[in-house]
Design an enzyme around this catalytic site. Structure first.
Site, mmCIF file in Angstrom:
data_model
loop_
_atom_site.group_PDB
_atom_site.id
_atom_site.type_symbol
_atom_site.label_atom_id
_atom_site.label_comp_id
_atom_site.label_asym_id
_atom_site.label_seq_id
_atom_site.Cartn_x
_atom_site.Cartn_y
_atom_site.Cartn_z
ATOM 1 N N ASN A 42 0.828 -1.222 0.000
ATOM 2 C CA ASN A 42 0.000 0.000 0.000
ATOM 3 C C ASN A 42 0.852 1.258 0.000
ATOM 4 O OD1 ASN A 42 1.032 0.044 2.559
ATOM 5 N ND2 ASN A 42 -0.926 0.171 3.630
ATOM 6 N N HIS A 87 3.432 1.915 2.097
ATOM 7 C CA HIS A 87 4.030 2.348 3.367
ATOM 8 C C HIS A 87 5.540 2.139 3.370
ATOM 9 C CE1 HIS A 87 3.502 -1.928 5.125
ATOM 10 N NE2 HIS A 87 4.772 -1.672 5.262
HETATM 11 O O1 LIG Z 1 9.518 -6.446 3.021
HETATM 12 P P1 LIG Z 1 8.088 -6.842 3.169
HETATM 13 O O2 LIG Z 1 7.920 -8.006 4.086
HETATM 14 O O3 LIG Z 1 7.398 -7.006 1.867
HETATM 15 O O4 LIG Z 1 7.384 -5.612 3.898
HETATM 16 C C1 LIG Z 1 7.443 -4.315 3.333
HETATM 17 C C2 LIG Z 1 7.958 -3.330 4.329
HETATM 18 O O5 LIG Z 1 7.080 -3.238 5.436
HETATM 19 C C3 LIG Z 1 7.832 -3.215 6.609
HETATM 20 O O6 LIG Z 1 7.885 -4.496 7.114
HETATM 21 C C4 LIG Z 1 7.268 -2.384 7.696
HETATM 22 O O7 LIG Z 1 8.173 -2.349 8.695
HETATM 23 C C5 LIG Z 1 9.186 -2.782 6.107
HETATM 24 O O8 LIG Z 1 10.223 -2.794 6.983
HETATM 25 C C6 LIG Z 1 9.258 -3.698 4.972
HETATM 26 O O9 LIG Z 1 10.369 -3.645 4.200
#
Ligand SMILES: O=P(O)(O)OC[C@H]1O[C@](O)(CO)[C@@H](O)[C@@H]1O
Length: 263
Positions: A137, A139
């Site tokens: 999304n 973030h």
């Molecule tokens: O890397 P993922 O598990 O796809 O998550 C996306 C992002 O969201 C978060 O886990 C939120 O902290 C990031 O650190 C991370 O890189």
């Protein structure tokens, strides 16, 4: 504008990103790292650990600050970000747990934990190089859509999409915390260098919005456009919705150059 490097897969991304981190640590052995969790940074951490071992790099003065932590999850819980950073970064790189900090997600007067963490980062001289993933999304850290571009470390509610995305790390969706403490977008922008990675088609929309859309709190990752020294490393699936991918593909050459760096 960030430098965009399109690579074949997360392994290659990890080796390119690790080269950038190595250059920074060699230039400044007291580098302060900004550390993300989630699955995205894992190949970078393992490539960096390999480089550190193979080149006998002294990391005794390196410091680290995690981006975020779940609220109400004790540090010893295997899915607390304190535990994740210990497993994925501290142990493989040969750091001591005291070298790396995570925001406090439990304990008394939790409302003060954000300000405490900001003060710790300032006292350490600021973050030299911050690794970032991006959520589906948009973030970054746990700054969900709607986060102020000037925000600092604070308590936030997790978006339902993020809780669903992270349910794979917990037994069930119900066990995923509802709140977190996260560095703000303003905190992230104060890091001297940013390296953002994204892999897979589930990230393609967020990557396109972050790199080519307007800078907006609706897409927290778009703050990368405001940083003077940012590198974005993505695989072809994550790059699939970029309108200007021909231009970025040209940047593929710099991936080759970075890999050729001789330590
Ligand atoms: O890397 P993922 O598990 O796809 O998550 C996306 C992002 O969201 C978060 O886990 C939120 O902290 C990031 O650190 C991370 O890189």
């Amino acid at each position: 504008m960030a430098e965009v490097i399109i690579v074949r897969d997360p392994i290659e991304a990890g080796s390119v990103a690790a080269s950038i981190f190595m250059q920074q640590i060699i230039a400044n052995p007291a580098t302060v790292l900004g550390l993300a969790t989630g699955s995205t940074p894992l190949t970078t951490y393992s490539a960096l650990a390999k480089e550190v071992r193979e080149h006998s790099i002294d990391v005794s003065r390196v410091g680290g600050f995690a981006l975020d932590e779940y609220l109400g999850v004790p540090p010893e819980h295997p899915e607390s970000y304190r535990s994740v950073i210990a497993r994925e970064v501290v142990e493989p790189l040969g750091l001591t747990p005291e070298q790396v900090f995570t925001p406090r997600g439990t304990g008394p007067d939790i409302a003060r934990a954000g300000a405490e963490y900001e003060a710790m980062i300032t006292d350490a001289g600021g973050i030299d190089i911050q690794i970032l993933g991006i959520g589906s999304n948009g973030h970054v850290g746990f700054n969900e859509p709607g986060s102020s571009l000037a925000s600092i470390t604070r308590i936030k509610a997790l978006a339902e999409q993020t809780r669903r995305d992270n349910a794979r790390f917990f037994g069930s969706l119900e066990e995923v915390p509802t709140h977190c403490i996260t560095q703000g977008l303003g905190t992230i922008l104060r890091a001297r260098q940013l390296v953002l990675l994204a892999f897979g088609s589930s990230k393609a929309k967020a990557v396109a919005a972050a790199l080519e859309g307007p800078v907006s709190s609706a897409v927290p990752g778009s703050v990368i456009q405001q940083h003077p020294r940012a590198t974005v490393i993505i695989d072809e699936d994550a790059a699939a919705r970029l309108a200007h991918s021909e231009y970025y593909r040209h940047a593929w050459q710099s991936a080759q150059d970075l890999r050729a760096v001789d330590f």
